[in-house]
Design a protein around this motif. Structure first.
Motif, short mmCIF file in Angstrom:
data_model
loop_
_atom_site.label_atom_id
_atom_site.label_comp_id
_atom_site.label_asym_id
_atom_site.label_seq_id
_atom_site.Cartn_x
_atom_site.Cartn_y
_atom_site.Cartn_z
N HIS A 1 0.86 -1.18 0.00
CA HIS A 1 0.00 0.00 0.00
C HIS A 1 0.90 1.24 0.00
O HIS A 1 1.87 1.31 0.75
CB HIS A 1 -0.88 -0.01 1.25
N HIS B 1 1.03 4.61 1.15
CA HIS B 1 0.26 5.34 2.16
C HIS B 1 0.28 6.85 1.88
O HIS B 1 1.34 7.47 1.88
CB HIS B 1 0.82 5.03 3.55
N GLY B 2 -0.92 7.40 1.68
CA GLY B 2 -1.05 8.84 1.46
C GLY B 2 -1.13 9.22 0.00
O GLY B 2 -1.50 10.34 -0.33
N HIS C 1 -7.15 6.55 9.64
CA HIS C 1 -6.53 6.77 8.32
C HIS C 1 -7.54 6.52 7.20
O HIS C 1 -8.24 5.51 7.22
CB HIS C 1 -5.33 5.84 8.18
N HIS D 1 -7.86 6.01 3.12
CA HIS D 1 -7.15 5.76 1.86
C HIS D 1 -7.74 6.61 0.74
O HIS D 1 -8.90 6.99 0.77
CB HIS D 1 -7.32 4.29 1.43
#
Ligand code: C2O
Ligand code: CU
Ligand code: CU
Length: 538
Positions: free
Chosen positions: A132, A134-135, A453, A455
């Protein structure tokens, strides 16, 4: 899906795991590398004199080397060995890339906004995995959704254009149920994006990455039998897996030589669970620093602070001005005492943290030795980047609440989001593409902090309500926002009793339905189901 094999990681005795749940601090009477037994007293990050190992700085090969991809990069997830400090070796799970005759492990990927990025993940682990980013704003086939996890021996092809503004993003596994284990084993690194605002800051302050602009990946681990151990007890699944050895850039108890100028530290909390309350000190004196960026890149302006909280998966970008120090001065980046607010026992007695270094306890992270005086006359810019205000027209509010499982009475270890637990084929939230929503995250008082968080999109924090006593004084505006809330975010910590409202603009250019995740970044919570799919419909 194949069951995880604990022996793959812990080693051959199988004993480490059992002991790890019982009394971690006794485990350090184990053998590292060359047969020398290292006791916990040599690793204890509460002892300043243990900070003797040169910080691993990103170079052009090896672990955490900087890699500027030009063509397709193959990242092979595999077990390697590394030195947590000089003269010792232990096992690590890493992403390995071989490019131009050089071998990179967990490379720090460096790209420009607008650049095309192609990568192949090859799985040489003995269990399923997926990466993944991230961000990063990517379509869901590039997002590492756990339904795309690949078998051992398999591979997965990524390809996308970097749409994000400059910032400190990162990458890690996202296979459901084993993310905590795999991140803890070492699979994680940074994905740095450049753009013009970023380059002009580096020019203005004469910063260069790896020398004066330093990425810091902060992680706590447990060691046993010369390896990181990951065998959380049920109570660790509830409270989060907390280690008692601190690694920064995969260096135990590091030290770095600095000169009397401005340094930048881009800090990633790459820990499974632990929150840090970062401060800089010389002896008992607290040294102020500037927060200049958060998860989604630079803020509009610098904020001078004495401390900053950093929850799991969050990033903070700091400037530390060392001009008034001289050769011979010593400073520390540390985590200072805080109330970790583990209220999740609901008054039924504590959910134990099986560590000798409880969350919230004070300890050191990085020693800075001023070794040289230098002349440096750059000024910290007053404006850093353009942050447009959130466009709230037509936004509706979607509430979420987090309530503790009854671990003590029911042996329930699953945190939930609105009562939901993760199911690969369920989509508790669907929303229309190109709409703006306010996600209102309500954390129960009898809870613990949850770094939530989202996605697929970066968001803006609008408001913090009922923040606890240790948070409220740090606010920099009337809405209770912290300095790190002033820019773009993808992860936001919601403290017990607190309500955090964030604005998410679900606009993007990807066609067709997209499935993303919303979850707690305490990896034990996510792995046990504190995670939901949300679907973007067109
Ligand atoms: Cu950094 Cu879904 O995770
Ligand atoms: Cu993510
Ligand atoms: Cu959580």
């Amino acid at each position: 899906m194949r069951r995880l094999n604990r022996r793959d990681f812990i080693g051959t005795t199988g004993m480490g795991g059992v002991l790890a749940s019982a009394m971690p601090s006794d485990l350090f009477l184990t053998v590292f590398g060359k047969g020398r037994a290292i006791g916990y007293e040599e690793l204890d990050p509460r002892n300043a004199s243990n900070f003797i190992h040169p910080l691993r700085l990103p170079s052009d090969n090896g672990l955490l080397a900087m890699l500027r991809p030009s063509g397709n990069v193959t990242l092979t997830a595999k077990e390697v060995t590394f030195e947590p400090f000089p003269g010792t070796t232990t096992k690590l799970w890493a992403y390995e890339a071989v490019e131009g005759g050089r071998t990179y492990q967990n490379p720090i990927l460096m790209l420009n906004k607008g650049q095309r990025f192609d990568a192949t993940l090859r799985n040489e682990l003995s269990e399923m995995t997926i990466i993944h980013w991230h961000g990063l704003i990517v379509d869901w086939k590039n997002d590492g959704h756990p339904s795309y996890a690949i078998e051992p021996g398999g591979s997965y092809q990524y390809g996308y254009t970097v749409a994000n503004r400059a910032g400190t993003y990162w990458y890690h596994p996202h296979s459901h149920g084993s993310t905590g284990k795999q991140v803890n084993a070492g699979l994680a690194s940074l994905f740095l994006v450049d753009d013009e605002a970023e380059l002009s800051l580096r020019n203005a302050l004469d910063l260069s990455i790896g020398t004066t602009d330093i990425p810091l990946i902060i992680q706590d681990k447990r060691f046993s039998d010369g390896a990181f151990t990951y065998d959380p007890a049920d109570s660790d699944l509830v409270a989060g897996f907390i280690g008692d050895v601190m690694l920064t850039n995969l260096t135990v108890n590091p030290v770095m030589d600095v000169s009397s100028r401005v340094y930048r530290f881009r800090v990633l909390n790459g820990s499974n669970s632990r929150t840090y309350r970062l401060a800089v000190s010389r002896g008992s004196e607290r040294i102020p620093f500037h927060v200049i960026g958060a998860d989604g890149g630079l803020l509009d302006q610098p904020y001078q602070v004495d401390e900053v909280f950093l929850a799991a998966a969050e990033r903070v970008d700091l400037l530390l001005d060392l001009r008034r120090f001289q050769a011979g001065d010593t400073l520390f980046l540390q985590s200072i005492y805080f109330d970790a607010m583990h209220n999740e026992h609901g008054g039924h007695g504590d959910v134990p943290q099986n560590t000798s270094l409880a969350e919230g306890a004070p300890f050191y992270i990085l020693k800075l030795n001023v070794t040289r005086s230098t002349s440096y006359d750059r000024e910290i810019p007053r404006r850093l980047s353009e942050i447009s205000p959130a466009d709230m027209r037509g936004a509706s509010t979607r509430p979420f609440s987090f309530v503790a499982p009854d671990f003590i009475h029911d042996a329930d270890t699953k945190w939930r989001i609105n009562g939901w637990t993760f199911n690969m084929d369920e989509y508790p939230v669907s929303l229309k593409k190109n709409t703006v929503e306010i996600w209102e995250m309500n954390n129960d008082q009898g809870s613990m902090p949850h770094p939530m968080h989202i996605h697929g999109f970066q968001f803006r924090v609008l408001e913090r309500l009922r923040s606890p006593d240790q948070i409220r004084p740090l606010a920099v505006d009337a809405n209770g926002l912290l300095p790190t809330d002033m820019g773009w975010k993808d992860t936001v910590s919601v403290w017990p009793g607190e309500t955090v409202r964030v604005a998410v603009d679900f606009s993007h250019s990807f066609s067709g339905e997209q499935t993303y995740l919303y979850h707690c970044h305490i990896l034990e919570h996510a792995d046990l189901g504190m995670m939901i799919n949300y679907k973007i419909i067109t």
